[in-house]
Write a protein that holds these residues in place. Structure first.
Motif, PDB file in Angstrom:
ATOM      1  N   TYR A 126       0.909   0.235  -4.696  1.00  0.00           N
ATOM      2  CA  TYR A 126       0.465  -0.923  -5.471  1.00  0.00           C
ATOM      3  C   TYR A 126      -0.917  -1.342  -4.989  1.00  0.00           C
ATOM      4  O   TYR A 126      -1.235  -1.216  -3.809  1.00  0.00           O
ATOM      5  N   TYR A 127      -1.695  -1.875  -5.904  1.00  0.00           N
ATOM      6  CA  TYR A 127      -3.084  -2.210  -5.590  1.00  0.00           C
ATOM      7  C   TYR A 127      -3.247  -3.705  -5.379  1.00  0.00           C
ATOM      8  O   TYR A 127      -2.734  -4.523  -6.150  1.00  0.00           O
ATOM      9  N   TYR A 128      -4.009  -4.030  -4.347  1.00  0.00           N
ATOM     10  CA  TYR A 128      -4.328  -5.429  -4.034  1.00  0.00           C
ATOM     11  C   TYR A 128      -5.391  -5.911  -5.018  1.00  0.00           C
ATOM     12  O   TYR A 128      -6.470  -5.340  -5.115  1.00  0.00           O
ATOM     13  N   ILE A 129      -5.063  -6.966  -5.747  1.00  0.00           N
ATOM     14  CA  ILE A 129      -5.969  -7.508  -6.758  1.00  0.00           C
ATOM     15  C   ILE A 129      -6.390  -8.915  -6.360  1.00  0.00           C
ATOM     16  O   ILE A 129      -5.545  -9.747  -6.030  1.00  0.00           O
ATOM     17  N   LEU A 170      -2.824  -0.833 -14.182  1.00  0.00           N
ATOM     18  CA  LEU A 170      -2.781  -0.050 -12.944  1.00  0.00           C
ATOM     19  C   LEU A 170      -1.361   0.278 -12.496  1.00  0.00           C
ATOM     20  O   LEU A 170      -1.174   1.000 -11.529  1.00  0.00           O
ATOM     21  N   HIS A 193       0.837  -1.209   0.000  1.00  0.00           N
ATOM     22  CA  HIS A 193       0.000   0.000   0.000  1.00  0.00           C
ATOM     23  C   HIS A 193       0.869   1.255   0.000  1.00  0.00           C
ATOM     24  O   HIS A 193       0.607   2.209  -0.744  1.00  0.00           O
TER      25      HIS A 193
END
Lengths: 465, 465
Positions: free
Chosen positions: A153-156, A219, A149
């Motif tokens: 970076y995004y949690y996918i 993303l 975070h």
């Protein structure tokens, strides 16, 4: 009375104030005048000692307080005179929420074997060992989310049920709603998957990487953290049929960026454990693994040594010439075993090692090919105690090369057209890696069996609870 | 040059400094002297405008820059003279990483329908809409972990593959390694599950609650956050076969503590979205749902109204007498529909509602029974727009009552002996609830189809990518 957690009472005691604690009895001892009751509420490896003056409480109440019983106690928090604890609660009121029959409760005595505790996995979180492990497990998960975070970076959530078998990482579990006692058949006499829930054969995912790449190429930076599955019939201390994986993937990263990220990431997790789980680590170090803390500090103390696979083979071959014995053979092209990896880390470099540029034959189809035509831009991180902890690579960004390599490895274009499309439309250099969560936990807890670092292990012939 | 993320350049611009941005082309326009290229790197809903002086760049380079292409640009960050953006980059160098054939790229034009984008779910993260949704999804997941971590609750991974069907929450997917074309049979001629991987029939979990309770009754407070599965053949905008659930469970909590926790939790998530996802929320509000922001603020503005089911029925019956029409009937004992729930929230109370004390026949076996013999200590949170967002309860802590209720509901003791054991050994009052993650996302994003708030939806006949 507002309930206090034992962790707070021990760490920041409010001496001479009335407090209420609630938890489960770990031990009771005493004499004719007083009972000493140790209770634990899960907030800490430490119990709090309750001192019950037997003149104040009925003997039936006191005798109902046995190991495993749940009680609430209100009383004065005072400095303890006894050894082994700094504070204790002088009981004014005791409520018994739930008794615990000493004749049948499986966790009566201390010192059950880990094997026995595996059989009663539904109760083992009540032991010191599994309390410590599960608190560390939580902390590692939280550290991982925090780390990514903060990086932006995004949690996918990549899919669990998949119709794709392209990763080829291992045997898969079939997922179906067909009635196995009355399977529908098609004209050819085979199972008619058109009647299955998804209209085709589906399985449990072995990796979220390919879908993670789809997201990263939109993303920028992503990570997965989800369950993955291997239906390998391996009854070893290293294998689970169901385990959790973390797979970051970052657009515009090359293999060097990837190594930097992985080194920073693993150090962040280890540092977090030392900062936030010290009591639990000390308990595990004392009872299971005296080297635990120093091994964690070892990781933080060094820049990871970065070598190529070819260099690694040369070092191992030299060691063999000088008399070192390995169980498995060493030659260029061999898949290294953890004995080789641990030799490089523990004996040769005395540092964690990042090994790169593996022979293409022993790595997956999606790794970027080097110009030598023989190696790919894979990178594994090798740790003391466990060997490989992370595997990753720069990905092949070139459509033609990727398609050709996939075809050579027997992966049909029709199964990965959507993955290939990312290289047709705005392809970019990118890289990522995978960390088996339980592998990390083995390292951080010092436990030696992977079934002991997950709440409910799934292994051949075992899907209890 | 160190790469800058577009989000930083827009939020904290370093005017007149040379910067490098990398991303994907969203649009290109211009004239004979200059090209304006909007690029996006996933860090924000906003693009950054690159201004390319055509004298500086070859026409072949410029013509290779089309929608979807990946480029890197180094240039001066300056205040923009044009409308629509505050800053722009005056390109000094442009590198094209990957081109994107305008004749075949599916995301050419703007304004694709959500239905079309579902068919190309592997590319839709590249759109503004799904970029926004996935950033919000990440933020909600992070907020959830943060909330529970701060409370001292531990994240527990409950098993995905289970041999238990006790929750009875719905149709389950079978998990097997048996070869469906050559099923082994036992002496009775039935499928021989002893030859299956786990030696018995196994399925995908429908809920982690029961295992979560095991952990809570040792560690105090826990939460799950994992995938759950329902094999219901429902092709609706509200159903997924694979979705993510959050299930906190807390020892020594009664239903009032549980309501407090759930209200604080939902408000925390909504506040987090408003604080951290404002640009994405504004985009979704503008394009899909003008009421979105005010609906989020509505949740924060009120104490949730707490009523019993019986009171709710009375209010609905009164409304019907006064002329209100509902599609589904209202009577004591009925399972309320979202039209009823939304009437209570949006029309009657104009607040979120927590409804408690439901008829025992319409709730699960593990809910604590009230002394009236008719109702149980269930609690649902009802929200505007979507109706029920959370379902929970105080759990039955009494062994005999729990066993008797389970038996009446057809759940055999042999399937839940381990769960029942928690009430034999140190039972305590405890409570918890479940939140469907995608249900929360529907509310927070304002999207109306649940397939649009998960990266790769699984529904009947759809397990693509």
């Amino acid at each position: 009375m507002k309930r206090s957690m034992i962790k707070e009472l021990i760490n920041t005691p409010t001496i001479n104030e009335t407090v209420t604690v609630k938890g489960w009895v770990r031990t009771k001892r005493g004499n004719k005048a007083v009972s000493f009751i140790a209770i634990n509420d899960g907030s800490s490896i430490h119990n709090i000692q309750v001192v019950a003056d037997l003149e104040k409480f009925s003997s039936s109440l006191i005798s109902s307080i046995t190991t495993g019983a749940a009680i609430g106690v209100t009383g004065l928090l005072v400095t303890s005179q006894g050894a082994g604890q700094s504070v204790e609660v002088q009981a004014q009121e005791i409520e018994v929420y739930g008794t615990c029959d000493p004749n049948t409760y499986p966790l009566q005595k201390k010192g059950h074997s880990l094997e026995f505790l595996r059989e009663i996995a539904y109760l083992r979180p009540r032991t010191n060992t599994f309390g410590a492990i599960l608190r560390i497990r939580h902390n590692m998960a939280f550290a991982i989310h925090n780390f990514f975070h903060q990086k932006g970076y995004y949690y996918i959530h990549t899919p669990i049920i998949t119709s794709s078998d392209a990763e080829g990482a291992g045997q898969m579990f079939r997922v179906t709603t067909l009635d196995l006692e009355k399977l529908p058949k098609n004209k050819e006499g085979n199972v008619d998957y058109k009647k299955d829930f998804f209209g085709k054969p589906t399985s449990l995912t072995v990796s979220g990487q390919l879908e993670g790449e789809l997201a990263a190429l939109a993303l920028g930076g992503i990570y997965t953290f989800g369950p993955t599955f291997r239906a390998e019939n391996s009854n070893t201390p290293r294998h689970l049929a169901e385990f959790w994986m973390i797979e970051p993937e970052v657009a515009f990263f090359d293999i060097n960026d990837n190594m930097d990220l992985a080194e920073e990431f693993t150090k962040y997790c280890v540092q977090w454990a030392l900062d936030h789980c010290r009591d639990d680590l000390n308990f595990l170090a004392e009872h299971y693994d005296k080297e635990l803390i120093s091994r964690l500090e070892f990781v933080l103390a060094h820049n990871y040594e970065r070598i190529t696979y070819t260099q690694g083979i040369e070092i191992l071959e030299t060691a063999i010439k000088e008399g070192k014995k390995f169980e498995f053979p060493v030659y260029w092209g061999a898949d290294l075993s953890s004995e080789h990896e641990r030799y490089l880390v523990e004996q040769h470099f005395q540092k964690p090692v990042i090994m790169t540029d593996y022979p293409k034959e022993i790595k997956a189809f999606y790794m970027k090919q080097n110009e030598d035509g023989k190696t790919v831009r894979g990178m594994d991180i090798l740790f003391p105690f466990i060997g490989e902890i992370i595997g990753g690579s720069e990905r092949e960004a070139d459509y033609e090369k990727l398609l050709s390599h996939a075809t050579k490895m027997g992966i049909p274009e029709k199964d990965i057209w959507w993955y290939l499309d990312t290289r047709r439309y705005g392809t970019v250099p990118h890289a990522g890696f995978g960390l088996g969560f339980e592998r990390l936990l083995l390292f951080v807890t010092g436990m030696s069996n992977i079934r002991d670092v997950i709440p409910f292990p799934r292994t051949p012939n075992n899907a209890e609870f």
